[in-house]
Design a protein around this motif. Structure first.
Motif, PDB file in Angstrom:
ATOM      1  N   ILE A 130     -78.645  90.508 -24.903  1.00  0.00           N
ATOM      2  CA  ILE A 130     -77.453  90.830 -24.116  1.00  0.00           C
ATOM      3  C   ILE A 130     -76.491  89.654 -24.185  1.00  0.00           C
ATOM      4  O   ILE A 130     -76.886  88.495 -24.023  1.00  0.00           O
ATOM      5  CB  ILE A 130     -77.806  91.184 -22.648  1.00  0.00           C
ATOM      6  N   SER A 131     -75.250  89.945 -24.493  1.00  0.00           N
ATOM      7  CA  SER A 131     -74.192  88.936 -24.514  1.00  0.00           C
ATOM      8  C   SER A 131     -73.005  89.480 -23.746  1.00  0.00           C
ATOM      9  O   SER A 131     -72.822  90.700 -23.639  1.00  0.00           O
ATOM     10  CB  SER A 131     -73.767  88.610 -25.952  1.00  0.00           C
ATOM     11  N   GLY A 132     -72.188  88.611 -23.227  1.00  0.00           N
ATOM     12  CA  GLY A 132     -71.004  89.077 -22.513  1.00  0.00           C
ATOM     13  C   GLY A 132     -70.169  87.928 -22.006  1.00  0.00           C
ATOM     14  O   GLY A 132     -70.605  86.776 -22.007  1.00  0.00           O
ATOM     15  N   GLY A 133     -68.973  88.252 -21.561  1.00  0.00           N
ATOM     16  CA  GLY A 133     -68.087  87.266 -20.959  1.00  0.00           C
ATOM     17  C   GLY A 133     -66.843  86.971 -21.767  1.00  0.00           C
ATOM     18  O   GLY A 133     -65.780  86.679 -21.197  1.00  0.00           O
ATOM     19  N   THR A 134     -66.943  87.047 -23.082  1.00  0.00           N
ATOM     20  CA  THR A 134     -65.786  86.714 -23.911  1.00  0.00           C
ATOM     21  C   THR A 134     -64.591  87.606 -23.586  1.00  0.00           C
ATOM     22  O   THR A 134     -63.470  87.121 -23.404  1.00  0.00           O
ATOM     23  CB  THR A 134     -66.150  86.841 -25.406  1.00  0.00           C
ATOM     24  N   SER A 135     -64.828  88.901 -23.484  1.00  0.00           N
ATOM     25  CA  SER A 135     -63.728  89.824 -23.211  1.00  0.00           C
ATOM     26  C   SER A 135     -63.170  89.647 -21.799  1.00  0.00           C
ATOM     27  O   SER A 135     -61.967  89.816 -21.569  1.00  0.00           O
ATOM     28  CB  SER A 135     -64.193  91.268 -23.415  1.00  0.00           C
ATOM     29  N   ASP A 136     -64.047  89.299 -20.851  1.00  0.00           N
ATOM     30  CA  ASP A 136     -63.570  89.045 -19.490  1.00  0.00           C
ATOM     31  C   ASP A 136     -62.658  87.821 -19.455  1.00  0.00           C
ATOM     32  O   ASP A 136     -61.630  87.816 -18.761  1.00  0.00           O
ATOM     33  CB  ASP A 136     -64.757  88.857 -18.550  1.00  0.00           C
ATOM     34  N   LEU A 137     -63.025  86.791 -20.213  1.00  0.00           N
ATOM     35  CA  LEU A 137     -62.196  85.588 -20.249  1.00  0.00           C
ATOM     36  C   LEU A 137     -60.878  85.839 -20.972  1.00  0.00           C
ATOM     37  O   LEU A 137     -59.830  85.309 -20.575  1.00  0.00           O
ATOM     38  CB  LEU A 137     -62.959  84.431 -20.909  1.00  0.00           C
ATOM     39  N   ILE A 138     -60.909  86.665 -22.011  1.00  0.00           N
ATOM     40  CA  ILE A 138     -59.674  87.011 -22.711  1.00  0.00           C
ATOM     41  C   ILE A 138     -58.749  87.810 -21.799  1.00  0.00           C
ATOM     42  O   ILE A 138     -57.547  87.529 -21.707  1.00  0.00           O
ATOM     43  CB  ILE A 138     -59.986  87.799 -23.994  1.00  0.00           C
ATOM     44  N   ALA A 139     -59.295  88.806 -21.099  1.00  0.00           N
ATOM     45  CA  ALA A 139     -58.484  89.625 -20.197  1.00  0.00           C
ATOM     46  C   ALA A 139     -57.908  88.790 -19.058  1.00  0.00           C
ATOM     47  O   ALA A 139     -56.743  88.960 -18.667  1.00  0.00           O
ATOM     48  CB  ALA A 139     -59.322  90.778 -19.639  1.00  0.00           C
ATOM     49  N   GLY A 140     -58.713  87.880 -18.535  1.00  0.00           N
ATOM     50  CA  GLY A 140     -58.230  87.020 -17.457  1.00  0.00           C
ATOM     51  C   GLY A 140     -57.116  86.103 -17.911  1.00  0.00           C
ATOM     52  O   GLY A 140     -56.131  85.886 -17.186  1.00  0.00           O
ATOM     53  N   MET A 141     -57.246  85.569 -19.124  1.00  0.00           N
ATOM     54  CA  MET A 141     -56.191  84.691 -19.634  1.00  0.00           C
ATOM     55  C   MET A 141     -54.904  85.464 -19.858  1.00  0.00           C
ATOM     56  O   MET A 141     -53.798  84.934 -19.632  1.00  0.00           O
ATOM     57  CB  MET A 141     -56.643  84.024 -20.937  1.00  0.00           C
ATOM     58  N   ALA A 142     -55.011  86.725 -20.265  1.00  0.00           N
ATOM     59  CA  ALA A 142     -53.802  87.548 -20.411  1.00  0.00           C
ATOM     60  C   ALA A 142     -53.077  87.678 -19.075  1.00  0.00           C
ATOM     61  O   ALA A 142     -51.843  87.620 -19.010  1.00  0.00           O
ATOM     62  CB  ALA A 142     -54.178  88.930 -20.956  1.00  0.00           C
ATOM     63  N   ALA A 143     -53.854  87.828 -18.000  1.00  0.00           N
ATOM     64  CA  ALA A 143     -53.250  87.925 -16.669  1.00  0.00           C
ATOM     65  C   ALA A 143     -52.615  86.609 -16.250  1.00  0.00           C
ATOM     66  O   ALA A 143     -51.539  86.584 -15.637  1.00  0.00           O
ATOM     67  CB  ALA A 143     -54.307  88.362 -15.651  1.00  0.00           C
ATOM     68  N   VAL A 144     -53.262  85.492 -16.586  1.00  0.00           N
ATOM     69  CA  VAL A 144     -52.689  84.180 -16.285  1.00  0.00           C
ATOM     70  C   VAL A 144     -51.353  84.020 -16.994  1.00  0.00           C
ATOM     71  O   VAL A 144     -50.342  83.602 -16.406  1.00  0.00           O
ATOM     72  CB  VAL A 144     -53.661  83.048 -16.705  1.00  0.00           C
TER      73      VAL A 144
END
Length: 317
Positions: A130-144
């Protein structure tokens, strides 16, 4: 002072968690476990071609770490869309929708596990990645960058995303998974994307907080969980590229520009899921590059991480 003390304490706890998860049950004896199946959940780091192509140079070789890991046991990892047991899909977030590219139909990692458990169960000899987090960090940076999320809230949300991934790891164990291999995020400040947008400091902090939240929240699962440190390994690639056969650790080798927001980093950016050997920088040897696009790794970088994963697991189980 109190905030600094708390951060030092959390970092220490995360380090202790990583050490525990890496060491519990380890030995120098070759693993006796022969997995019945390798089952994968996750995001673009683990996607073996859910929509026909992976997030790397699609050259017909073993394309990512989960597939490379499986080869050591004579297993193959195929996407669910092709009748396999890899549920991982590019741009998938842990539990939030839409995905990093704005697509609400992409199954989250939570939904991927829902799908498996709705009709299947784990056996004692299954290996689950199981891997995860990269897309959450990308989406969050888009919001920033859009001005809808503050830097402080982004970092806090990144840590919470790590906790959310840990909740899914715990869910796998509770459902009977006894051999779970977990990869967090690498330091996205090292990526060509992170460098290009000039947000290295914030991305470094968010990446570290994600892994901290993940590790602290799974510290007690050492009997069933092996953490594999993607951040450590990508740091090695970037800081000592020649030691891993690389010559370029900061440029994407693919030229496959996506008119849409293909990997969540904006329109008109290189998207490695569109990349083949025909869409590389002129004269480039892809094996000498760490990054396929602004975020995702080349097949060589993926395979080497898969080898590292096997090395960690074989002395454990």
């Amino acid at each position: 002072m109190a905030a600094n003390w708390m951060r030092r304490s959390l970092v220490a706890a995360a380090c202790a968690s990583a050490a525990l998860l890496a060491a519990c049950g380890s030995s120098t004896v070759e693993s006796a476990v022969s997995p019945d199946r390798v089952i994968a959940f996750g995001d673009g780091i683990s996607d073996v071609g859910q929509k026909g192509s992976a997030y790397t140079v699609n050259d017909g070789t073993v394309l990512n770490w989960t597939a490379q890991f499986a080869t050591y046991y004579g297993k193959t990892v195929k996407p669910v869309s092709a009748g396999g047991l890899s549920y991982a899909q590019g741009n998938a977030r842990i539990k939030a929708t839409p995905d990093a590219a704005g697509n609400a139909s992409t199954p989250t990692i939570t939904a991927q596990i829902d799908s498996f458990l709705s009709g299947k169960s784990f056996t004692k000899n299954d290996f689950v990645t199981i891997s995860g987090g990269t897309s959450d960090l990308i989406a969050g940076m888009a919001a920033v960058r859009a001005g809808t999320l503050s830097a402080a809230d982004y970092v806090a949300a990144s840590r919470q995303a790590g906790v959310d991934l840990a909740a899914q790891v715990r869910r796998l164990v509770a459902a009977g998974a006894t051999h779970v291999v977990v990869a967090g995020v690498y330091d996205l400040s090292k990526s060509p994307w992170g460098i290009a947008i000039g947000q290295q400091s914030l991305l470094a902090d968010a990446s570290a907080r994600f892994n901290e939240g993940l590790l602290v929240s799974i510290v007690d699962l050492g009997a069933s969980v092996q953490y594999v440190d993607l951040a450590y390994y990508v740091n090695l690639y970037v800081n000592s590229p020649s030691g891993y056969g690389f010559e370029n650790a900061n440029t994407a080798v693919c030229t496959s520009v996506d008119a849409g927001n293909g990997i969540g980093t904006g329109t008109g950016q290189v998207n490695s899921s569109l990349c083949t050997t025909s869409t590389l920088l002129a004269g480039a040897n892809q094996d000498k590059y760490v990054f396929a696009d602004g975020v995702y790794l080349t097949p060589s970088a993926q395979r080497q991480f898969g080898n590292y994963t096997h090395d960690k697991v074989r002395v454990r189980w």
